[in-house]
Design an enzyme around this catalytic site. Structure first.
Site: not given
Length: 277
Positions: A1-3, A108
């Protein structure tokens, strides 16, 4: 998962402390090593920095850390690629112009089978679902309003568009035009509003502390939004899944919280992200 990382303030402020912890998650304390970006609004302009390398070791991130740019609205993103190659063109935040203003967007999540019609005004340069969603959002706003509407109208329309986009998958995003910052939560987003009396903060991801009382005035108010809390000795608040929140001048101005709001734990939120892949 991107942040995601965002900052909204009532006076120009630097984000060096928060960014120092945040950048560590790009390849050091977490595995988001597929590029990063950060954008600073300054009056009508934007300073935008991108790198397709991990933020923890990026010379561009070093430049940002050593250059205390002051801004009232900042959006940053560290990427873990789901759709689209690891390229500068696919690095968030994305920027477009509308109604004589620059807009920044970072996402995200993962939107599956999202293939809107080609826009008249806005089209993606890269090949991510995130930029496609941003262009769709901008196109929808531009087609509905030929000049800038008021903030309540924008909030309502962004809320409607977010409800559409959620049908395709996980949707956490930050959006700003330099006057305000909107946060939409699909799984995990947290925020803190720092104001007088200021105290000390300690980063989760690095052994760094700061006494905000020594670098602020009693009138300062700073809202920081992050996927996961950046400090471990402050009281962060969690936004509910499918909640839309607008920050202006370092505080929440508009908010739509679902009925029976759901606040997932970190483990639950990360599981939501895995299921969205």
């Amino acid at each position: 998962m991107c942040q995601l990382l965002g900052m909204n303030c009532n006076t120009p402020t630097d984000i060096v402390f928060s960014f120092e912890g945040f950048r560590c998650r790009g390849g050091l304390t977490d595995s988001h090593a597929d590029g990063f970006g950060i954008g600073f609004f300054e009056d009508k302009g934007v300073r935008l920095f991108h790198d397709d390398k991990a933020s923890a070791t990026s010379p561009v991130a070093d430049l940002v850390r050593n250059y205390p740019i002051q801004s009232k609205n900042v959006i940053a993103h560290i990427r873990k690629a789901t759709q689209g190659r690891i390229l500068l063109a696919n690095t968030h935040p994305f920027m477009r112009e509308m109604w004589g203003q620059y807009w920044l967007f970072a996402h995200n999540g993962n939107l599956k089978n999202f293939n809107p019609a080609k826009g008249q005004y806005y089209r993606p340069v890269g090949n991510t679902d995130s930029e496609t969603a941003f262009c769709y959002l901008m196109e929808t706003l531009r087609q509905k309003f030929d000049h800038a509407p008021n903030i309540t109208q924008i909030f309502a329309e962004v809320d409607h568009i977010a409800q559409e986009l959620r049908r395709y998958g996980l949707l956490n995003f930050l959006l700003s035009n330099g006057e305000w910052l909107i946060a939409h939560t699909g799984s995990l987003l947290h925020y803190i509003v720092r104001k007088a009396p200021f105290g000390e903060a300690k980063l989760v991801d690095d052994d760094v502390r700061i006494d905000f009382a020594s670098v602020t005035t009693p009138n300062d108010r700073v809202a920081v939004i992050a996927t996961l809390p950046l400090t471990d000795n402050e009281n962060w608040h969690q936004l509910a899944v499918n909640e839309l929140t607008l920050f202006q001048d370092g505080e929440i101005l508009l908010r739509r919280t679902p009925n029976n709001p759901y606040y997932p734990s970190e483990i639950e939120g990360l599981d939501m992200a895995r299921q969205a892949l």
